[in-house]
Design a protein around this motif. Structure first.
Motif, mmCIF file in Angstrom:
data_model
loop_
_atom_site.group_PDB
_atom_site.id
_atom_site.type_symbol
_atom_site.label_atom_id
_atom_site.label_comp_id
_atom_site.label_asym_id
_atom_site.label_seq_id
_atom_site.Cartn_x
_atom_site.Cartn_y
_atom_site.Cartn_z
ATOM 1 N N MET A 1 0.953 -1.228 -0.080
ATOM 2 C CA MET A 1 -0.063 -0.002 0.053
ATOM 3 C C MET A 1 0.933 1.275 0.199
ATOM 4 O O MET A 1 1.777 1.589 0.662
ATOM 5 C CB MET A 1 -0.916 -0.074 1.367
ATOM 6 N N SER A 2 0.616 2.259 -0.739
ATOM 7 C CA SER A 2 1.278 3.523 -0.868
ATOM 8 C C SER A 2 1.096 4.469 0.035
ATOM 9 O O SER A 2 -0.212 4.368 0.547
ATOM 10 C CB SER A 2 1.190 3.931 -2.139
ATOM 11 N N SER A 3 1.998 5.212 0.690
ATOM 12 C CA SER A 3 1.807 6.163 1.815
ATOM 13 C C SER A 3 1.701 7.555 1.157
ATOM 14 O O SER A 3 2.337 7.903 0.122
ATOM 15 C CB SER A 3 2.658 6.082 2.845
ATOM 16 N N GLU A 4 1.131 8.460 1.893
ATOM 17 C CA GLU A 4 0.957 9.860 1.239
ATOM 18 C C GLU A 4 2.602 10.477 1.495
ATOM 19 O O GLU A 4 3.116 10.331 2.460
ATOM 20 C CB GLU A 4 0.091 10.577 2.236
ATOM 21 N N VAL A 5 2.890 11.119 0.393
ATOM 22 C CA VAL A 5 4.054 11.828 0.427
ATOM 23 C C VAL A 5 3.837 13.248 0.790
ATOM 24 O O VAL A 5 3.078 14.031 0.502
ATOM 25 C CB VAL A 5 4.536 11.816 -1.107
ATOM 26 N N HIS A 6 4.783 13.752 1.790
ATOM 27 C CA HIS A 6 4.586 15.176 2.145
ATOM 28 C C HIS A 6 5.717 15.759 1.898
ATOM 29 O O HIS A 6 6.919 15.578 1.770
ATOM 30 C CB HIS A 6 4.661 15.141 3.770
ATOM 31 N N ALA A 7 5.367 16.966 1.359
ATOM 32 C CA ALA A 7 6.262 17.990 0.599
ATOM 33 C C ALA A 7 6.075 19.450 0.926
ATOM 34 O O ALA A 7 4.880 19.613 1.525
ATOM 35 C CB ALA A 7 6.448 17.875 -0.987
ATOM 36 N N ALA A 8 6.970 20.348 0.703
ATOM 37 C CA ALA A 8 6.724 21.697 1.105
ATOM 38 C C ALA A 8 7.548 22.651 0.159
ATOM 39 O O ALA A 8 8.543 22.257 -0.426
ATOM 40 C CB ALA A 8 7.085 22.204 2.730
ATOM 41 N N GLY A 9 7.082 23.774 -0.052
ATOM 42 C CA GLY A 9 7.621 24.967 -1.050
ATOM 43 C C GLY A 9 7.137 26.020 -0.706
ATOM 44 O O GLY A 9 6.830 26.417 0.240
ATOM 45 N N GLY A 10 7.853 26.922 -1.521
ATOM 46 C CA GLY A 10 7.332 28.418 -1.496
ATOM 47 C C GLY A 10 6.933 29.276 -2.746
ATOM 48 O O GLY A 10 7.668 28.820 -3.895
ATOM 49 N N VAL A 11 6.281 30.261 -2.613
ATOM 50 C CA VAL A 11 6.223 31.381 -3.450
ATOM 51 C C VAL A 11 7.088 32.405 -2.973
ATOM 52 O O VAL A 11 6.689 33.196 -1.861
ATOM 53 C CB VAL A 11 4.685 31.846 -3.666
ATOM 54 N N VAL A 12 8.328 32.748 -3.516
ATOM 55 C CA VAL A 12 9.145 33.558 -3.212
ATOM 56 C C VAL A 12 9.238 34.821 -3.873
ATOM 57 O O VAL A 12 9.035 34.870 -5.323
ATOM 58 C CB VAL A 12 10.682 32.864 -3.580
ATOM 59 N N LEU A 13 8.928 35.778 -3.289
ATOM 60 C CA LEU A 13 8.819 37.241 -3.890
ATOM 61 C C LEU A 13 9.962 37.931 -3.766
ATOM 62 O O LEU A 13 10.541 38.093 -2.348
ATOM 63 C CB LEU A 13 7.772 37.942 -3.528
ATOM 64 N N PRO A 39 13.192 13.297 7.311
ATOM 65 C CA PRO A 39 12.691 12.590 8.384
ATOM 66 C C PRO A 39 12.717 13.442 9.645
ATOM 67 O O PRO A 39 13.900 14.111 9.931
ATOM 68 C CB PRO A 39 13.441 11.354 8.784
ATOM 69 N N GLY A 40 11.719 13.613 10.345
ATOM 70 C CA GLY A 40 11.813 14.438 11.521
ATOM 71 C C GLY A 40 11.690 16.015 11.283
ATOM 72 O O GLY A 40 11.478 16.815 12.077
#
Length: 126
Positions: A1-13, A39-40
């Motif tokens: 079973m696949s798990s949800e991938v968590h990512a983060a980013g930005g709109v840089v001005l 991790p963490g």
């Protein structure tokens, strides 16, 4: 079973109000800088780290923007949380296998260059 991938980013001005976009040669696309959490690591920490790694710009968080949720290239559910960011310092962009070009564009040009509608939706929320 696949798990949800968590990512983060930005709109840089930047100081001139231009939006920072990245070109990823692996996908032949233009997108907002983002990446998976280590991790963490918190979403906020990951957003700041990924933006600096991909753009050569150290930022500060201004406010959270809408998230994106979609299936990644492997078919897994992926959630990307984004923040509006302001430039604190230039650390220097170095082209690499992940990101080979960075552009700073006025909002309308950035909207036109972005490959994905989901990125346009985030950008329009600023």
């Amino acid at each position: 079973m696949s798990s949800e991938v968590h990512a983060a980013g930005g709109v840089v001005l930047d100081g001139d109000g231009r939006v920072v976009l990245v070109h990823r040669p692996k996908y032949h696309d233009w997108s907002l800088p983002k990446g998976k959490l280590a991790p963490g690591e918190s979403f906020e920490e990951a957003a700041l780290r990924e933006v600096e790694e991909e753009t050569g710009v150290r930022c500060r968080l201004v406010r959270e923007l809408p998230s994106s949720k979609y299936a990644d290239a492997k078919g897994r559910s992926k959630v990307v949380r984004y923040w509006l960011m302001e430039v604190k310092a230039e650390t220097g962009f170095v082209p690499n296998d992940e990101v080979d070009e960075v552009r700073r564009l006025p909002l309308d040009e950035a909207l036109a260059l972005l490959t994905y509608d989901r990125d346009r939706d985030v950008l329009r929320a600023i």
